[in-house]
Design a protein around this motif. Structure first.
Motif, PDB file in Angstrom:
ATOM      1  N   TRP A  93       0.855  -1.173   0.000  1.00 15.69           N
ATOM      2  CA  TRP A  93       0.000   0.000   0.000  1.00 15.69           C
ATOM      3  C   TRP A  93       0.897   1.230   0.000  1.00 15.69           C
ATOM      4  N   VAL A  94       0.483   2.274  -0.702  1.00 17.83           N
ATOM      5  CA  VAL A  94       1.258   3.508  -0.771  1.00 17.83           C
ATOM      6  C   VAL A  94       0.356   4.700  -0.465  1.00 17.83           C
ATOM      7  N   SER A  95       0.968   5.742   0.026  1.00 20.71           N
ATOM      8  CA  SER A  95       0.287   7.018   0.220  1.00 20.71           C
ATOM      9  C   SER A  95       1.359   8.101   0.243  1.00 20.71           C
ATOM     10  N   ARG A  96       0.920   9.310   0.473  1.00 17.45           N
ATOM     11  CA  ARG A  96       1.875  10.409   0.565  1.00 17.45           C
ATOM     12  C   ARG A  96       2.801  10.230   1.761  1.00 17.45           C
ATOM     13  N   HIS A  97       2.351   9.478   2.748  1.00 16.45           N
ATOM     14  CA  HIS A  97       3.112   9.298   3.980  1.00 16.45           C
ATOM     15  C   HIS A  97       4.221   8.264   3.858  1.00 16.45           C
ATOM     16  N   GLY A  98       4.052   7.263   3.001  1.00 20.71           N
ATOM     17  CA  GLY A  98       5.077   6.243   2.900  1.00 20.71           C
ATOM     18  C   GLY A  98       4.608   4.986   2.205  1.00 20.71           C
ATOM     19  N   LEU A  99       5.316   3.910   2.505  1.00 18.98           N
ATOM     20  CA  LEU A  99       5.091   2.607   1.897  1.00 18.98           C
ATOM     21  C   LEU A  99       4.716   1.629   3.005  1.00 18.98           C
ATOM     22  N   ARG A 100       3.647   0.880   2.795  1.00 21.22           N
ATOM     23  CA  ARG A 100       3.176  -0.055   3.807  1.00 21.22           C
ATOM     24  C   ARG A 100       3.109  -1.449   3.192  1.00 21.22           C
ATOM     25  N   HIS A 101       3.766  -2.401   3.862  1.00 22.23           N
ATOM     26  CA  HIS A 101       3.708  -3.799   3.441  1.00 22.23           C
ATOM     27  C   HIS A 101       2.857  -4.548   4.448  1.00 22.23           C
ATOM     28  N   THR A 102       1.694  -4.993   4.013  1.00 18.40           N
ATOM     29  CA  THR A 102       0.754  -5.660   4.887  1.00 18.40           C
ATOM     30  C   THR A 102       0.856  -7.162   4.671  1.00 18.40           C
ATOM     31  N   GLY A 103       1.213  -7.876   5.718  1.00 16.62           N
ATOM     32  CA  GLY A 103       1.223  -9.332   5.686  1.00 16.62           C
ATOM     33  C   GLY A 103      -0.035  -9.863   6.336  1.00 16.62           C
ATOM     34  N   PHE A 104      -0.127 -11.186   6.450  1.00 16.11           N
ATOM     35  CA  PHE A 104      -1.328 -11.764   7.049  1.00 16.11           C
ATOM     36  C   PHE A 104      -1.403 -11.458   8.536  1.00 16.11           C
ATOM     37  N   LEU A 105      -0.262 -11.474   9.221  1.00 15.62           N
ATOM     38  CA  LEU A 105      -0.263 -11.239  10.661  1.00 15.62           C
ATOM     39  C   LEU A 105       0.438  -9.951  11.077  1.00 15.62           C
ATOM     40  N   SER A 106       1.145  -9.299  10.162  1.00 13.11           N
ATOM     41  CA  SER A 106       1.887  -8.104  10.552  1.00 13.11           C
ATOM     42  C   SER A 106       1.865  -7.064   9.440  1.00 13.11           C
TER      43      SER A 106
END
Length: 182
Positions: A93-106
């Motif tokens: 996931w991306v936004s102006r704030h940064g980069l987010r890597h979403t896993g199943f548990l974390s």
């Protein structure tokens, strides 16, 4: 004459004509720069179907008079439904704030100032997240300190297996976000 209303990638066909700002596009919101793949959606659909059968079982058990057994079935169905929804949220996931890597548990979130680079490279990747590895492409992130983090997405995961052009578009989109906010 292409029937754009019948194609799943019509917005990508329209985007090829030129980048137009969308009136509803909010760069503050977290967004996935690609669609969930058919494997991920299929697994979630099967889990939801299984949950519906478990809820039907809970109804029959409750009508038979065993409320504790029905409660156990409802709890199992709730966990199954939550697993299906969470599996659909997995990804980058991306936004102006940064980069987010979403896993199943974390979930791992990096501000754009912490991101040194995002690039695609050839390497052995896991096939659908299973222990078996095959040669493929992976989108990797390098921190500002030079450390290489865990692979974000691959062309053999449940979003992109058999969808090479979709992986290329997604990798280009994430790299463009990183270049824009670097």
């Amino acid at each position: 004459m292409p029937l754009t209303f019948l194609t799943a990638d019509r917005e990508f066909d329209e985007a090829a004509a030129g980048p137009l700002p969308l009136p509803y596009e909010d760069r503050e919101q977290w967004r996935r720069p690609y669609r969930p793949g058919p494997w991920r959606v299929g697994v979630a659909a099967v889990l939801l179907l299984l949950a519906s059968f478990v809820l039907l079982s809970a109804t029959v058990i409750a009508l038979a008079g065993s409320l504790p057994g029905a409660g156990v079935c409802v709890a199992i169905a709730a966990v199954t439904i939550l697993s299906a929804v969470r599996s659909l949220r997995v990804g980058v996931w991306v936004s102006r704030h940064g980069l987010r890597h979403t896993g199943f548990l974390s979930t791992t979130t990096l501000a754009w100032t912490q991101v040194g680079g995002v690039r695609t490279r050839q390497q052995p990747v896991k096939l659908l997240g299973l222990p078996r590895t095959v040669q493929g492409q992976a989108l990797v992130i390098t921190t500002a300190g030079g450390d290489v983090l865990r692979t974000l997405v691959t062309d053999h995961n449940s979003d992109f297996l058999g969808r090479g052009p979709a992986f290329e578009r997604a990798a280009d989109a994430v790299e463009a976000w990183a270049a824009e906010h670097a």
